[in-house]
Design a protein around this motif. Structure first.
Motif, PDB file in Angstrom:
ATOM      1  N   ARG A 109      25.169 -26.745   2.250  1.00 32.58           N
ATOM      2  CA  ARG A 109      26.384 -26.590   2.496  1.00 32.58           C
ATOM      3  C   ARG A 109      26.223 -26.748   3.564  1.00 32.58           C
ATOM      4  O   ARG A 109      25.499 -26.604   4.813  1.00 32.58           O
ATOM      5  CB  ARG A 109      27.146 -25.514   2.439  1.00 32.58           C
ATOM      6  CG  ARG A 109      27.306 -25.000   0.538  1.00 32.58           C
ATOM      7  CD  ARG A 109      28.069 -26.015   0.409  1.00 32.58           C
ATOM      8  NE  ARG A 109      28.447 -25.530  -1.713  1.00 32.58           N
ATOM      9  CZ  ARG A 109      28.521 -26.566  -2.103  1.00 32.58           C
ATOM     10  NH1 ARG A 109      28.288 -27.884  -1.938  1.00 32.58           N
ATOM     11  NH2 ARG A 109      28.571 -26.554  -3.758  1.00 32.58           N
ATOM     12  N   TYR A 163      27.712 -27.309  13.890  1.00 36.09           N
ATOM     13  CA  TYR A 163      27.698 -27.707  12.662  1.00 36.09           C
ATOM     14  C   TYR A 163      26.918 -26.770  12.756  1.00 36.09           C
ATOM     15  O   TYR A 163      25.617 -26.579  13.657  1.00 36.09           O
ATOM     16  CB  TYR A 163      27.233 -29.440  12.747  1.00 36.09           C
ATOM     17  CG  TYR A 163      28.398 -30.379  12.825  1.00 36.09           C
ATOM     18  CD1 TYR A 163      29.069 -30.491  12.031  1.00 36.09           C
ATOM     19  CD2 TYR A 163      28.051 -31.213  14.252  1.00 36.09           C
ATOM     20  CE1 TYR A 163      30.318 -32.159  12.096  1.00 36.09           C
ATOM     21  CE2 TYR A 163      29.115 -32.095  14.586  1.00 36.09           C
ATOM     22  CZ  TYR A 163      30.257 -32.558  13.767  1.00 36.09           C
ATOM     23  OH  TYR A 163      30.466 -33.633  13.734  1.00 36.09           O
ATOM     24  N   ARG A 184      29.190 -27.553   7.245  1.00 41.61           N
ATOM     25  CA  ARG A 184      30.772 -27.102   7.689  1.00 41.61           C
ATOM     26  C   ARG A 184      30.902 -27.652   9.561  1.00 41.61           C
ATOM     27  O   ARG A 184      29.367 -27.550  10.093  1.00 41.61           O
ATOM     28  CB  ARG A 184      31.371 -26.432   7.215  1.00 41.61           C
ATOM     29  CG  ARG A 184      30.832 -24.591   8.003  1.00 41.61           C
ATOM     30  CD  ARG A 184      31.185 -23.819   7.783  1.00 41.61           C
ATOM     31  NE  ARG A 184      30.515 -22.500   8.274  1.00 41.61           N
ATOM     32  CZ  ARG A 184      29.287 -21.761   7.748  1.00 41.61           C
ATOM     33  NH1 ARG A 184      28.777 -22.890   7.079  1.00 41.61           N
ATOM     34  NH2 ARG A 184      28.706 -20.678   8.508  1.00 41.61           N
TER      35      ARG A 184
END
Length: 128
Positions: free
Chosen positions: A65, A78, A67
């Motif tokens: 994952r 990030y 973001r």
């Protein structure tokens, strides 16, 4: 994706907010340069770790994952996380010879009749 290795750490459940909880697992890979991989289990998946102990061989199914976050100074950052969604005890590695199905024994050469009319120069229709 999967991570194979030995359980190094199983942290207790962390209640991050009223509606979000997580639990962290660290798995150490068994390779030339072992890696200590932090894997997060969230929400109802935190219970999957209840039946595992430090030192056990495991196979963990994961998702990567990522973001984006903009800090107060306007800089974009990030972040990545590894999220576990399944864990199982790893099977012991079986040598390839032991894993192969048992073949019947090959009879000794004396059990076959010798070819009596063999001629190497004779044409056949085999493709090789």
């Amino acid at each position: 994706m999967e991570v194979l290795g030995r359980v190094k750490v199983i942290n207790p459940v962390q209640q991050v907010s009223a509606s979000f909880k997580k639990r962290e697992l660290v798995v150490t890979t068994e390779e030339q340069y072992p890696q200590h991989i932090l894997i997060e289990f969230t929400q109802d998946k935190t219970d999957l770790l209840n039946n595992y102990n430090v030192g056990e061989q495991v196979k963990v199914s994961i998702n990567l994952r990522g973001r984006e976050w903009v800090n107060p100074q306007g800089e974009t950052k990030y972040f990545n996380s590894i999220q576990g969604w399944r864990i199982e005890k790893a099977q012991a590695e079986v040598p390839a010879a032991a894993a192969a199905p048992q073949m019947p024994p090959i009879p000794p050469a004396a059990a076959f009749e010798p070819a009596t009319n063999f001629n190497e120069e004779e044409h056949d229709d085999l493709p090789f």
